[in-house]
Design a protein around this motif. Structure first.
Motif, PDB file in Angstrom:
ATOM      1  N   ASN A   1     -22.608   1.830  31.804  1.00 11.71           N
ATOM      2  CA  ASN A   1     -21.222   2.204  32.055  1.00 11.71           C
ATOM      3  C   ASN A   1     -20.639   3.003  30.898  1.00 11.71           C
ATOM      4  O   ASN A   1     -19.900   3.974  31.114  1.00 11.71           O
ATOM      5  CB  ASN A   1     -20.376   0.956  32.306  1.00 11.71           C
ATOM      6  CG  ASN A   1     -20.339   0.559  33.772  1.00 11.71           C
ATOM      7  OD1 ASN A   1     -19.638   1.156  34.578  1.00 11.71           O
ATOM      8  ND2 ASN A   1     -21.126  -0.459  34.121  1.00 11.71           N
ATOM      9  N   ILE A   2     -20.943   2.628  29.670  1.00 13.33           N
ATOM     10  CA  ILE A   2     -20.411   3.354  28.519  1.00 13.33           C
ATOM     11  C   ILE A   2     -21.029   4.750  28.430  1.00 13.33           C
ATOM     12  O   ILE A   2     -20.357   5.727  28.089  1.00 13.33           O
ATOM     13  CB  ILE A   2     -20.655   2.553  27.228  1.00 13.33           C
ATOM     14  CG1 ILE A   2     -19.825   1.254  27.244  1.00 13.33           C
ATOM     15  CG2 ILE A   2     -20.301   3.374  25.997  1.00 13.33           C
ATOM     16  CD1 ILE A   2     -20.075   0.328  26.068  1.00 13.33           C
ATOM     17  N   ALA A   3     -22.310   4.872  28.767  1.00 11.13           N
ATOM     18  CA  ALA A   3     -22.997   6.172  28.710  1.00 11.13           C
ATOM     19  C   ALA A   3     -22.886   6.951  30.007  1.00 11.13           C
ATOM     20  O   ALA A   3     -23.553   7.973  30.178  1.00 11.13           O
ATOM     21  CB  ALA A   3     -24.471   5.946  28.368  1.00 11.13           C
ATOM     22  N   TYR A   4     -22.013   6.509  30.921  1.00  9.62           N
ATOM     23  CA  TYR A   4     -21.932   7.102  32.257  1.00  9.62           C
ATOM     24  C   TYR A   4     -21.577   8.594  32.193  1.00  9.62           C
ATOM     25  O   TYR A   4     -20.633   9.001  31.521  1.00  9.62           O
ATOM     26  CB  TYR A   4     -20.869   6.367  33.078  1.00  9.62           C
ATOM     27  CG  TYR A   4     -20.720   6.884  34.491  1.00  9.62           C
ATOM     28  CD1 TYR A   4     -21.643   6.561  35.465  1.00  9.62           C
ATOM     29  CD2 TYR A   4     -19.658   7.719  34.833  1.00  9.62           C
ATOM     30  CE1 TYR A   4     -21.511   7.038  36.755  1.00  9.62           C
ATOM     31  CE2 TYR A   4     -19.521   8.204  36.118  1.00  9.62           C
ATOM     32  CZ  TYR A   4     -20.455   7.869  37.079  1.00  9.62           C
ATOM     33  OH  TYR A   4     -20.333   8.337  38.342  1.00  9.62           O
ATOM     34  N   GLY A   5     -22.371   9.401  32.909  1.00  7.03           N
ATOM     35  CA  GLY A   5     -22.081  10.818  33.032  1.00  7.03           C
ATOM     36  C   GLY A   5     -22.615  11.689  31.918  1.00  7.03           C
ATOM     37  O   GLY A   5     -22.527  12.922  32.006  1.00  7.03           O
ATOM     38  N   LEU A   6     -23.162  11.115  30.870  1.00 10.33           N
ATOM     39  CA  LEU A   6     -23.696  11.906  29.765  1.00 10.33           C
ATOM     40  C   LEU A   6     -25.085  12.430  30.117  1.00 10.33           C
ATOM     41  O   LEU A   6     -25.930  11.687  30.637  1.00 10.33           O
ATOM     42  CB  LEU A   6     -23.766  11.072  28.489  1.00 10.33           C
ATOM     43  CG  LEU A   6     -22.424  10.642  27.882  1.00 10.33           C
ATOM     44  CD1 LEU A   6     -22.668   9.774  26.657  1.00 10.33           C
ATOM     45  CD2 LEU A   6     -21.579  11.851  27.530  1.00 10.33           C
ATOM     46  N   ILE A   7     -25.302  13.693  29.859  1.00 13.07           N
ATOM     47  CA  ILE A   7     -26.609  14.288  30.152  1.00 13.07           C
ATOM     48  C   ILE A   7     -27.670  13.753  29.198  1.00 13.07           C
ATOM     49  O   ILE A   7     -28.791  13.414  29.600  1.00 13.07           O
ATOM     50  CB  ILE A   7     -26.518  15.824  30.067  1.00 13.07           C
ATOM     51  CG1 ILE A   7     -25.529  16.340  31.115  1.00 13.07           C
ATOM     52  CG2 ILE A   7     -27.891  16.462  30.258  1.00 13.07           C
ATOM     53  CD1 ILE A   7     -25.296  17.834  31.041  1.00 13.07           C
ATOM     54  N   GLN A   8     -27.309  13.657  27.918  1.00 17.81           N
ATOM     55  CA  GLN A   8     -28.238  13.125  26.919  1.00 17.81           C
ATOM     56  C   GLN A   8     -27.890  11.660  26.647  1.00 17.81           C
ATOM     57  O   GLN A   8     -26.755  11.338  26.276  1.00 17.81           O
ATOM     58  CB  GLN A   8     -28.147  13.939  25.627  1.00 17.81           C
ATOM     59  CG  GLN A   8     -29.164  13.522  24.571  1.00 17.81           C
ATOM     60  CD  GLN A   8     -29.119  14.440  23.364  1.00 17.81           C
ATOM     61  OE1 GLN A   8     -28.343  15.391  23.337  1.00 17.81           O
ATOM     62  NE2 GLN A   8     -29.946  14.141  22.370  1.00 17.81           N
TER      63      GLN A   8
END
Length: 725
Positions: A574-581
């Motif tokens: 959830n915290i890293a949601y949507g990040l490509i890397q």
């Protein structure tokens, strides 16, 4: 234009009758005198070429015409190939007609008027069938059934080539199915002619091998087809869902989430399953029907013509009666529903019925409805009997006609007894195949018609572009609202914002305050490019938001709402949601500490790998806000939007967020827009905007606005700070 088309078609018919009919046979009898079969084919192909050229000229005269004109090219082909095809069948069947000079004349359509008429009798049904199949499969601006099927099959991608293998297996399997009727006829002839038992056993073995091979080929073809179509199902779901995700935010306001979900899942599944099942049956029975028709022509031209001429009687009349039966069934259901409604009303209102002593009246009304249904049941029964009787009688008449005509041909020596037996078996299977095709076709159209719902999503163009191409290496984070006006798509007449102009500076915190319904959250939505202004423009570093790349923009602009939504995944995801890397765990822990989420996450047994539950329902409101704030901070945005994002945090975490926002501010810090009712956050802001009825009525620092006598901001502060009575 239609009159010209009819005139041109009539002229082509006259040319065929007056010039081609006597001319072509005479020319080729001189050029090819010794090879009758070659001569027939040369005449037929020449006729096709000349008529085809004329048809193209006709279509050129009537540019833009449609409908029956599209049947002219296949009609020209059928007229040219009808007689050569018959000649080839006779030769292959060893009837010897081409070797007998007295009987060869029947193959020359120019030598006898009945042969000329026969070519049209054979060509017109073939052209009509071609036109019908063409209208089914040809792409159409009106989205015909063929267009829908082709688009669905387009989801197969490169795997679509497997269908060619399926078609080949289908043809081979259908040819193998012809073994039983073919060898049954031959065995009949051998029995009548007292052939040896060795030949009999050898042909029984050959028939068995071909039949088993046909079954294996059919099983293999079905397996490949189902495996291939299964891939179409998954890709269709993915494409429809991807098309929905491309739509603008206003689309989701105008369409309920339940309706969208139903189309993406249920409608897509039903369409794919229906089309794949019906298409499979259509392919197999069409292939069987064509193979059977070819063997019927091989066996006897005259018996085949009798079968084809009686097919309308065999199927059309029972189908008309079947429609009458269906309409009566619907009326019976409606009558049953009405009678049930009477009973439900009486039983649900029994105190009222009893207080008015109307039990007998309700019973009488119920009996009246039952009498109406009884009458309809009688009509339905008669219609069903008529349908079944018509179908059975027409089928019996066809069998009797075939046996009578076939018996006459056997007596005259035109066909053998075995050929007649084979033909009867072919004819029974052929009529069954036609019956299945007639029943599949409307279901196919109905199933494909329902696919229009999902193609509406696939073809829909978003009202506003989702992504531009601008992605600069460096961004300051300067936001400018220039005379912005806005109305939501579902309420275009209600202006939420009117002439809004302000600037968010990098390293500065701007608070947006005002009464509920003044448009504060709408400002946050426009700044995230979720909607497009109906007037004015929103600039980021001097460029309109729509010109920025979608992924780039939302790395630079991050927002946290009052009730943020989390996904049914782990805290880490959830915290890293949507990040490509994918970020490292150290980066995730760092932002979680800043937002106040690390303390409660680290206390869980699985830590950051703990599932948060659907929409984060296993967390409190404050915990969801802390995780959402960490999700925004990990992007290191140049513009941070907090839309009442700390309302559910406890005092310690609110103080932590305040230090995060106001300590160590500088030009390198992001521009922050705070939408809040909490005075402790707003009063520390570098700049405060007071929004009322979609317009900024006051702006300045906390001290400046408090010094203004009668200011809206001061009244709000005093109201929130006044003790309750």
């Amino acid at each position: 234009m239609a009159a010209l088309a009819w005139l041109a078609a009539a002229l082509l018919l006259l040319v065929d009758w007056l010039l081609l009919r006597p001319g072509l046979p005479g020319i080729f009898s001189l050029l090819v005198p010794e090879l009758p079969l070659l001569r027939v084919w040369a005449v037929g192909l020449s006729r096709w070429a000349i008529l085809g050229l004329g048809v193209r000229r006709v279509l050129g005269v009537t540019t833009g015409a449609h409908g029956w004109l599209t049947v002219l090219p296949p009609l020209a082909a059928a007229l040219g190939l009808a007689q050569p095809g018959l000649a080839l069948f006779r030769e292959l069947a060893s009837w010897g007609a081409l070797r007998d000079g007295d009987n060869a004349g029947v193959l020359y359509w120019g030598s006898r008027l009945d042969a000329f008429a026969l070519s049209y009798v054979a060509a017109l049904p073939a052209a009509a069938l071609w036109y019908k199949l063409g209208s089914l499969w040809a792409p159409s601006s009106r989205r015909g059934a063929g267009d829908m099927v082709c688009r669905l099959l387009g989801f197969l991608g490169s795997e679509k080539r497997r269908l060619h293998l399926v078609l080949m297996l289908l043809v081979l399997s259908c040819l193998g199915e012809m073994a039983i009727p073919f060898f049954t006829g031959r065995i009949t002839d051998w029995i009548l002619q007292d052939k040896t038992a060795q030949s009999f056993a050898r042909n029984i073995w050959l028939m068995s091998i071909l039949t088993i091979a046909s079954t294996v080929l059919e099983f293999t073809g079905d397996a490949i087809y189902n495996l291939t179509i299964g891939h179409m199902h998954s890709r269709a779901h993915g494409e429809v869902f991807r098309a929905v995700l491309r739509q603008e935010t206003g689309f989701f306001l105008q369409n309920p989430a339940g309706s969208i979900t139903s189309r993406v899942t249920e409608d897509t599944s039903k369409v794919c399953e229906s089309v794949s099942d019906k298409l499979n049956l259509l392919m197999w029975y069409l292939g069987r029907g064509l193979c059977l028709l070819a063997f019927m022509f091989w066996g006897s031209l005259y018996l085949t013509l009798v079968t084809l001429l009686t097919l309308p009687l065999l199927f059309l009349l029972p189908r008309k009666l079947g429609k009458v039966n269906q309409s009566l069934q619907m009326k019976v259901q409606e009558s049953l529903a009405k009678s049930s409604q009477v009973a439900i009303e009486a039983l649900s209102a029994m105190p009222t019925v009893r207080s008015f002593a109307n039990e007998e009246g309700e019973a009488q009304k119920f009996r009246q409805k039952l009498e109406e249904m009884k009458t309809l049941n009688k009509k339905e029964a008669l219609a069903y009997v008529a349908e079944v009787w018509t179908m059975n009688v027409s089928g019996m008449l066809l069998k009797v006609g075939i046996l009578y005509v076939g018996g006459q041909l056997v007596v005259r020596g035109a066909v053998s007894s075995g050929n007649l037996v084979s033909f009867v078996l072919y004819q029974l299977q052929f009529t069954s195949a036609v019956e299945v095709l007639l029943s599949i076709y409307p279901w196919m159209q109905k199933a494909v018609g329902s696919s229009e719902k999902i193609f509406e999503y696939l073809d829909r163009t978003p009202c506003s572009p989702l992504s531009g191409s601008l992605a600069p290496l460096n961004m300051e984070g300067l936001v400018e609202f220039q005379d912005v006006s806005f109305a939501y798509p579902n309420h275009p007449d209600v202006q939420v914002l009117q002439g809004l102009t302000f600037t968010l500076h990098p390293g500065k915190v701007t608070a947006l305050v005002g009464p509920n319904g003044s448009g504060k959250s709408t400002v946050a939505a426009l700044l995230q490019n979720l909607y497009q202004p109906t007037g004015g423009q929103v600039l980021l570093d001097g460029q309109p938001l729509v010109q920025y790349d979608h992924h780039y923009l939302h790395r630079q602009v991050a927002a946290v709402g009052q009730e943020p939504l989390l996904f049914g995944r782990s805290f880490r995801e959830n915290i890293a949601y949507g990040l490509i890397q994918t970020p490292t765990m150290e980066e995730i822990r760092a932002v979680a500490m800043k937002s106040g989420a690390h303390d409660f996450i680290s206390g869980l047994p699985q830590g950051y790998d703990t599932e948060v539950g659907e929409t984060g329902n296993q967390l409190s409101g404050g915990q969801r806000q802390a995780v959402a704030l960490a999700r925004a901070l990990i992007r290191k945005p140049r513009v941070l939007i907090l839309d009442d994002a700390t309302s559910a945090l406890d005092a310690n975490n609110q103080l932590r967020v305040q230090r995060l926002l106001y300590e160590n501010r500088g030009p390198a810090s992001p521009a922050v827009l705070i939408i809040t009712q909490q005075l402790s956050l707003a009063e520390q802001a570098h700049h405060i905007l007071f929004l009322k009825d979609g317009s900024i009525c006051e702006q300045g620092s906390h001290l400046q606005l408090m010094e203004k006598s009668g200011s809206c901001y001061r009244a709000m502060v005093e109201a929130l700070g006044a003790p309750s009575d």
